[in-house]
Scaffold this motif. Structure first.
Motif, mmCIF file in Angstrom:
data_model
loop_
_atom_site.group_PDB
_atom_site.id
_atom_site.type_symbol
_atom_site.label_atom_id
_atom_site.label_comp_id
_atom_site.label_asym_id
_atom_site.label_seq_id
_atom_site.Cartn_x
_atom_site.Cartn_y
_atom_site.Cartn_z
ATOM 1 N N CYS A 138 0.837 -1.202 0.000
ATOM 2 C CA CYS A 138 0.000 0.000 0.000
ATOM 3 C C CYS A 138 0.871 1.251 0.000
ATOM 4 O O CYS A 138 2.089 1.182 0.179
ATOM 5 C CB CYS A 138 -0.935 -0.003 1.204
ATOM 6 S SG CYS A 138 -2.145 -1.345 1.158
ATOM 7 N N ALA A 139 0.236 2.397 -0.178
ATOM 8 C CA ALA A 139 0.969 3.652 -0.338
ATOM 9 C C ALA A 139 1.882 3.941 0.838
ATOM 10 O O ALA A 139 3.021 4.412 0.662
ATOM 11 C CB ALA A 139 -0.024 4.801 -0.534
ATOM 12 N N GLY A 140 1.432 3.658 2.063
ATOM 13 C CA GLY A 140 2.239 3.964 3.232
ATOM 14 C C GLY A 140 3.483 3.115 3.345
ATOM 15 O O GLY A 140 4.456 3.520 3.998
ATOM 16 N N GLU A 141 3.475 1.932 2.737
ATOM 17 C CA GLU A 141 4.618 1.018 2.810
ATOM 18 C C GLU A 141 5.535 1.147 1.603
ATOM 19 O O GLU A 141 6.675 0.652 1.623
ATOM 20 C CB GLU A 141 4.103 -0.426 2.904
ATOM 21 C CG GLU A 141 3.203 -0.676 4.099
ATOM 22 C CD GLU A 141 2.119 -1.685 3.808
ATOM 23 O OE1 GLU A 141 1.852 -1.943 2.605
ATOM 24 O OE2 GLU A 141 1.515 -2.201 4.765
ATOM 25 N N PRO A 157 -6.794 -3.536 -6.591
ATOM 26 C CA PRO A 157 -6.849 -2.874 -5.287
ATOM 27 C C PRO A 157 -7.467 -3.754 -4.210
ATOM 28 O O PRO A 157 -8.232 -4.678 -4.508
ATOM 29 C CB PRO A 157 -7.742 -1.662 -5.555
ATOM 30 C CG PRO A 157 -8.653 -2.117 -6.650
ATOM 31 C CD PRO A 157 -7.813 -3.020 -7.524
ATOM 32 N N ASN A 158 -7.096 -3.464 -2.972
ATOM 33 C CA ASN A 158 -7.820 -4.015 -1.839
ATOM 34 C C ASN A 158 -9.101 -3.207 -1.688
ATOM 35 O O ASN A 158 -9.246 -2.134 -2.289
ATOM 36 C CB ASN A 158 -6.968 -3.907 -0.572
ATOM 37 C CG ASN A 158 -7.433 -4.826 0.539
ATOM 38 O OD1 ASN A 158 -8.509 -5.428 0.464
ATOM 39 N ND2 ASN A 158 -6.645 -4.942 1.590
ATOM 40 N N THR A 159 -10.052 -3.680 -0.905
ATOM 41 C CA THR A 159 -11.298 -2.946 -0.693
ATOM 42 C C THR A 159 -11.499 -2.741 0.801
ATOM 43 O O THR A 159 -11.296 -3.669 1.599
ATOM 44 C CB THR A 159 -12.500 -3.699 -1.280
ATOM 45 O OG1 THR A 159 -12.483 -5.065 -0.835
ATOM 46 C CG2 THR A 159 -12.454 -3.674 -2.807
ATOM 47 N N LEU A 160 -11.897 -1.548 1.176
ATOM 48 C CA LEU A 160 -12.041 -1.193 2.588
ATOM 49 C C LEU A 160 -13.379 -0.503 2.811
ATOM 50 O O LEU A 160 -13.708 0.477 2.130
ATOM 51 C CB LEU A 160 -10.901 -0.264 3.007
ATOM 52 C CG LEU A 160 -10.990 0.342 4.411
ATOM 53 C CD1 LEU A 160 -10.868 -0.742 5.472
ATOM 54 C CD2 LEU A 160 -9.918 1.410 4.602
ATOM 55 N N PRO A 321 -5.468 1.385 -3.443
ATOM 56 C CA PRO A 321 -4.463 0.960 -4.418
ATOM 57 C C PRO A 321 -3.371 0.099 -3.779
ATOM 58 O O PRO A 321 -2.948 0.351 -2.647
ATOM 59 C CB PRO A 321 -3.886 2.284 -4.931
ATOM 60 C CG PRO A 321 -4.938 3.295 -4.641
ATOM 61 C CD PRO A 321 -5.599 2.853 -3.375
ATOM 62 N N GLN A 322 -2.941 -0.916 -4.509
ATOM 63 C CA GLN A 322 -1.822 -1.750 -4.073
ATOM 64 C C GLN A 322 -0.849 -1.908 -5.232
ATOM 65 O O GLN A 322 -1.239 -1.871 -6.404
ATOM 66 C CB GLN A 322 -2.301 -3.117 -3.583
ATOM 67 C CG GLN A 322 -3.041 -3.043 -2.247
ATOM 68 C CD GLN A 322 -3.288 -4.412 -1.646
ATOM 69 O OE1 GLN A 322 -3.528 -5.398 -2.331
ATOM 70 N NE2 GLN A 322 -3.241 -4.488 -0.323
ATOM 71 N N THR A 323 0.408 -2.098 -4.881
ATOM 72 C CA THR A 323 1.488 -2.121 -5.869
ATOM 73 C C THR A 323 2.362 -3.343 -5.661
ATOM 74 O O THR A 323 2.577 -3.789 -4.536
ATOM 75 C CB THR A 323 2.346 -0.852 -5.734
ATOM 76 O OG1 THR A 323 1.523 0.295 -5.910
ATOM 77 C CG2 THR A 323 3.466 -0.820 -6.778
ATOM 78 N N LEU A 324 2.843 -3.884 -6.768
ATOM 79 C CA LEU A 324 3.859 -4.936 -6.746
ATOM 80 C C LEU A 324 5.206 -4.274 -7.027
ATOM 81 O O LEU A 324 5.330 -3.493 -7.986
ATOM 82 C CB LEU A 324 3.525 -5.989 -7.791
ATOM 83 C CG LEU A 324 4.483 -7.164 -8.012
ATOM 84 C CD1 LEU A 324 3.694 -8.368 -8.543
ATOM 85 C CD2 LEU A 324 5.589 -6.820 -9.013
ATOM 86 N N VAL A 325 6.199 -4.558 -6.213
ATOM 87 C CA VAL A 325 7.536 -3.996 -6.380
ATOM 88 C C VAL A 325 8.531 -5.132 -6.582
ATOM 89 O O VAL A 325 8.595 -6.077 -5.770
ATOM 90 C CB VAL A 325 7.965 -3.150 -5.166
ATOM 91 C CG1 VAL A 325 9.380 -2.609 -5.349
ATOM 92 C CG2 VAL A 325 6.976 -1.989 -4.961
ATOM 93 N N VAL A 326 9.312 -5.063 -7.655
ATOM 94 C CA VAL A 326 10.307 -6.083 -7.965
ATOM 95 C C VAL A 326 11.672 -5.593 -7.522
ATOM 96 O O VAL A 326 12.133 -4.528 -7.923
ATOM 97 C CB VAL A 326 10.336 -6.397 -9.477
ATOM 98 C CG1 VAL A 326 11.382 -7.482 -9.777
ATOM 99 C CG2 VAL A 326 8.959 -6.826 -9.959
ATOM 100 N N ALA A 327 12.326 -6.371 -6.663
ATOM 101 C CA ALA A 327 13.660 -6.034 -6.166
ATOM 102 C C ALA A 327 14.640 -7.093 -6.644
ATOM 103 O O ALA A 327 14.902 -8.075 -5.955
ATOM 104 C CB ALA A 327 13.657 -5.958 -4.634
ATOM 105 N N PRO A 328 15.202 -6.936 -7.859
ATOM 106 C CA PRO A 328 16.130 -7.949 -8.389
ATOM 107 C C PRO A 328 17.491 -7.831 -7.716
ATOM 108 O O PRO A 328 17.869 -6.791 -7.185
ATOM 109 C CB PRO A 328 16.201 -7.578 -9.873
ATOM 110 C CG PRO A 328 15.969 -6.115 -9.911
ATOM 111 C CD PRO A 328 15.009 -5.814 -8.783
#
Length: 329
Positions: A138-141, A157-160, A321-328
């Motif tokens: 999420c945005a905060g993380e 997205p997640n739903t709240l 909103p949620q995001t996938l982050v790739v850390a190669p």
């Protein structure tokens, strides 16, 4: 910092994992025994990590190692790893990230914990792992795991649903007329034709596993059934809430939710098809039961998870909103 990474199918989970979970009020979805039960019947090998600083737990991480798609219904062999893959950092059977930090840490200290975890993961998994994929962020993380050479992908997205009512009737009153009438009818009929299970602490593990698997298959899923041990180890655990409907001894539908004290988080769901003796619209009544629980217990909201966002918005949910982050490497 010292990092301990374990395979819960072949190595014991460190005792301070559970101590940390309870101290930091993490949902029971992080419970070590439940995660171990899940790992034994998962499609991909699961790993858990504890990061300590000066002997104190500073953060915990979990996820699974994904390579080529497994054959439909296959289990990961205990102790195995794919020839090459990625560590998916996520909470299994949920919609949240697979990391948590000690609340005493500031942002700089959390980045140091994250860096220690990434280095240890690279050493432990070696050539089998090409990097880490942080899911459900999420945005905060996002500032913690994002970086200049780390691609980001927006995901579903997640739903709240945010609590702003004094009782369920006030919730119904705020809905459009047609929807209000339909939801009231569904809620009343469910109470008349079934035995509603409202935030009970236990459920029959075999029936829950079967219903969850049938529902997964109905939606085109191919993962193995959730092990009975996952449910039995959560049964009676503080913060575990099962909502559902029963006819005699037969479970017709259920939702597994975790009450953190601040909000309700829904995860695994299952229901019996009408052709097999189920009831129409019980899925909708599960939501209404959970909304009622949220209001009665004074929780600030419910996370209803990913998928069917349009339907969940009809109950009043906001999209997170949620995001996938790739850390190669």
């Amino acid at each position: 910092m010292h990092v301990e990474i374990v395979d819960p199918t072949t190595e014991p989970v460190p005792a301070d994992w559970e101590i940390f979970r309870k101290q930091e009020r993490l949902a029971a979805a992080w419970q070590a025994d439940a995660l171990t039960a899940y790992a034994w019947c998962a499609q991909r090998p699961v790993r858990l990590a504890v990061v300590r600083d000066g002997g104190q737990v500073a953060g915990v991480f979990l996820g699974d190692v994904g390579g080529l798609p497994a054959r439909r219904g296959d289990y990961a062999r205990p102790g195995s790893l794919p020839l090459a893959g990625w560590f998916d950092c996520r909470l299994p059977l949920g919609f949240n990230p697979g990391f948590a930090f000690a609340s005493r840490l500031d942002q700089v200290e959390r980045r140091a914990v994250l860096k220690a975890f990434e280095g240890a993961t690279r050493r432990r998994l070696g050539r089998h792992c090409l990097g880490i994929v942080y899911r459900q962020v999420c945005a905060g993380e996002l500032p913690l795991v994002a970086g200049r050479f780390r691609p980001r992908v927006a995901t579903a997205p997640n739903t709240l649903l945010v609590n702003r009512w004094s009782d369920l009737e006030e919730y119904f009153a705020g809905l459009p007329r047609g929807r209000r009438q339909r939801f009231r009818r569904i809620h009343a009929e469910a109470a008349e034709t079934t035995e509603p299970l409202h935030a009970v602490g236990t459920v029959d593990p075999a029936q829950a596993s079967r219903l969850a698997h049938l529902t997964d298959l109905k939606h085109g899923g191919g993962r193995p059934p959730i092990p009975l041990g996952y449910f039995s180890r959560l049964n009676g655990e503080s913060g575990v809430c099962y909502f559902g409907h029963r006819e005699g001894d037969r479970l017709l539908s259920f939702d597994l939710a975790f009450d953190t004290g601040d909000r309700l988080i829904t995860t695994v769901t299952g229901s019996l098809d009408i052709r097999d003796g189920g009831r129409r619209d019980l899925y909708f009544d599960l939501y209404l039961q959970e909304i009622d629980h949220m209001i009665r217990e004074g929780r600030n909201g419910i996370e209803f998870g990913k998928g069917m966002a349009e339907l969940k918005q009809r109950f009043g949910c906001d999209l997170i909103p949620q995001t996938l982050v790739v850390a190669p490497w």
